[in-house]
Design an enzyme around this catalytic site. Structure first.
Site, mmCIF file in Angstrom:
data_model
loop_
_atom_site.group_PDB
_atom_site.id
_atom_site.type_symbol
_atom_site.label_atom_id
_atom_site.label_comp_id
_atom_site.label_asym_id
_atom_site.label_seq_id
_atom_site.Cartn_x
_atom_site.Cartn_y
_atom_site.Cartn_z
ATOM 1 N N GLY A 32 0.832 -1.198 0.000
ATOM 2 C CA GLY A 32 0.000 0.000 0.000
ATOM 3 C C GLY A 32 0.861 1.239 0.000
ATOM 4 O O GLY A 32 2.060 1.183 0.282
ATOM 5 N N LYS A 33 0.252 2.366 -0.309
ATOM 6 C CA LYS A 33 0.994 3.630 -0.304
ATOM 7 C C LYS A 33 0.021 4.777 -0.132
ATOM 8 O O LYS A 33 -1.173 4.651 -0.394
ATOM 9 C CB LYS A 33 1.784 3.803 -1.594
ATOM 10 C CG LYS A 33 0.967 3.749 -2.880
ATOM 11 C CD LYS A 33 1.862 3.916 -4.083
ATOM 12 C CE LYS A 33 1.069 3.770 -5.381
ATOM 13 N NZ LYS A 33 0.616 2.387 -5.598
ATOM 14 N N ALA A 82 0.018 9.446 0.904
ATOM 15 C CA ALA A 82 0.721 10.717 0.826
ATOM 16 C C ALA A 82 1.819 10.822 1.867
ATOM 17 O O ALA A 82 2.722 11.646 1.728
ATOM 18 C CB ALA A 82 -0.280 11.860 1.004
ATOM 19 N N GLY A 116 3.600 8.031 3.224
ATOM 20 C CA GLY A 116 4.535 6.924 3.249
ATOM 21 C C GLY A 116 3.973 5.718 2.525
ATOM 22 O O GLY A 116 2.993 5.802 1.787
ATOM 23 N N ASP A 135 -10.015 11.062 8.010
ATOM 24 C CA ASP A 135 -9.839 10.465 6.680
ATOM 25 C C ASP A 135 -10.626 9.160 6.557
ATOM 26 O O ASP A 135 -10.121 8.153 6.068
ATOM 27 C CB ASP A 135 -8.359 10.229 6.400
ATOM 28 C CG ASP A 135 -8.061 10.101 4.905
ATOM 29 O OD1 ASP A 135 -8.902 10.554 4.101
ATOM 30 O OD2 ASP A 135 -7.007 9.557 4.548
#
Length: 505
Positions: A135-136, A138, A140, A275
């Protein structure tokens, strides 16, 4: 001149063997410094040592790597089957008792805490062996991490401390740039990193069925990276948006119940998530949803968080968060709005407000009414709840406690949710727990990471995906909703970064 008895009694053939072995060993180890192999006086012929190297090389070729800083590092990286494993010879670990002291100590240089594997894309931090990227976002990337001590996999989120300090949750946002702190403020002001550690200590103590568990945090003081270790949920996000096959209404109801309970627990701990979205909601093995990814969360004091900064995912941001008035806004109401957008995604497979350009998206969120497509058909009660959660006025927007009592959520009271007192207990942390919230990685881990970059012939962050810049955008959801699969187990990352969109920084 008298000669010592040991020299007089030495077999000439043994002396010849010693000299030949010294020349051979010196040739093989000419790049290394150390004691002369001939000093022991009983070295075996060179073929014995060569035999211990060749088999290992055949099964696992020794990678050609540049020497970085010291001989210790090269010894630590020596592959299996090297002369360190020889049963005889100047570097053997066998029962011979006549070796030089320096040669005898060499095996102890190898560390069991931080090491690097010869396999591609594998770095080890303490007991965790970092494997593939799963996963990625903003702030890391997330990598699969294998704990050798427990024989168990975890998800390790590698975050940038600079970005974390800029966006991570503080009791209050710092004043605008150029302004000065008022005189006679609070008695004690925590340093930025201390604030992060304090919140990490709280996150580590969170224990709820609908919140992903943070196991531990590792910090390398010499690097920008902070490593957060989470439980691995292999079923992955509850949904990928956009989605051609959204959930049935009943499935969406069950998932919303989990989200609301987890959100109420976080608010009880004085944390706003900021978020909430499908890719940050992960499915456990029991089928229940767990809230994940606290990269932009805020800890607050009092009854609610009063926020003034923009963070999170554009398509899930509330109107007050993107307003130009400069006024502070409620953190709890922000989470309710994002949960309402998520519920809309559950039943329609897309966000209620869509545009490829960020300014146009903001205009729609602030001004346009929610439109319900004709298909699929949903109940009027569900539409009523969505409209109340997506009320553009945060003062009149429905709260978590009222959502729990909504007829659609409880099936008109037939399936009530537990009260706050029944599933929430306030977490308190001591100064000692804050102090021990983060484990420091030895500073020479930096050398290991540098070696990994050199091995890959890349001087970028070894954890950073190459295509990250190409995927980053501030529009939503159009170019940002990259994947179109949906449903349970759409992919297998735990705590993925951002897939609907990257969190705005």
């Amino acid at each position: 001149m008298e000669r010592s008895p040991a020299v007089c009694c030495q077999d000439p053939r043994a002396e010849l063997v010693e000299r030949v072995a010294a020349i051979s060993v010196a040739h093989l180890e000419e790049a290394e410094e150390g004691p002369e192999p001939a000093s022991n006086g009983v070295d075996p012929p060179p073929r014995a040592r060569a035999a211990s190297v060749i088999p290992g090389s055949a099964s696992r070729p020794t990678p050609v790597r540049p020497s970085l800083s010291a001989r210790k590092f090269s010894l630590q990286e020596r592959p299996a089957g090297s002369c360190l494993e020889a049963q005889v010879g100047p570097y053997s670990t066998g029962p011979a008792s006549h070796m030089s002291p320096r040669a005898w100590r060499r095996p102890t240089i190898e560390s069991h805490h931080v090491a690097i594997s010869d396999t591609e894309d594998c770095v080890q931090l303490n007991q965790y062996k970092l494997q593939s990227e799963i996963g990625k976002g903003a702030y890391g990337v997330v990598r699969l991490a294998y704990n050798e001590r427990e024989d168990r996999h975890y998800a390790m989120k590698v975050l940038s401390k600079k970005k974390l300090l800029k966006q991570y949750g503080f009791p209050r946002r710092p004043p605008p740039r150029g302004s000065q702190a008022p005189q006679g403020g609070p008695a004690k002001q925590l340093l930025p990193l201390e604030r992060v550690y304090q919140e990490i200590a709280i996150l580590k103590k969170l224990d709820h069925v609908n919140v992903v568990k943070l196991i531990e945090v590792l910090d390398d003081p010499a690097e920008d990276n902070l490593y957060l270790v989470f439980d691995l949920l292999r079923k992955g996000p509850v949904m990928e948006v956009p989605c051609d096959k959204p959930f049935p209404e009943e499935q969406a109801r069950l998932y919303l119940r989990d989200i609301i309970l987890g959100l109420e627990y976080l608010h009880c701990q004085k944390i706003v998530h900021r978020d909430i979205k499908p890719s940050n909601l992960l499915l456990g093995d029991d089928g229940h949803v767990k809230i994940a990814d606290f990269g932009v969360s805020n800890q607050f004091e009092g009854n609610d968080a009063q926020l003034s900064s923009t963070a999170g995912t554009p398509a899930f941001m509330a109107p007050e968060a993107i307003s130009d008035t400069g006024q502070s806004f409620s953190g709890k109401a922000l989470d309710v709005w994002a949960t309402g957008v998520t519920l809309y995604c559950f039943v329609y497979g897309k966000c209620p407000f869509i545009d490829e350009y960020i300014l146009a998206l903001h205009r729609k969120i602030k001004n346009e009414a929610v439109v319900f497509p004709e298909e699929p058909e949903v109940s009027e009660e569900l539409k009523d709840l969505i409209l109340k959660m997506l009320d553009k006025n945060p003062e009149t927007r429905i709260g978590v406690s009222d959502i729990k009592l909504h007829p659609w959520v409880t099936k008109h009271g037939e399936e009530p949710l537990p009260s706050e007192e029944e599933h929430c207990s306030v977490v308190e942390v001591t100064e000692e727990e804050v102090k021990n919230s983060v484990k420091l990685i030895p500073s020479w881990t930096t050398v290991i990471l540098v070696k990994s970059m050199l091995r890959k012939r890349s001087f970028g962050n070894p954890f950073e995906p190459q295509a990250r810049r190409e995927e980053r955008s501030m529009s939503a959801p159009g170019n940002l909703l990259l994947k179109e699969g949906c449903g349970e187990g759409g992919k297998s990352p735990e705590l993925p970064g951002v897939q609907e969109d990257e969190a705005a920084s």
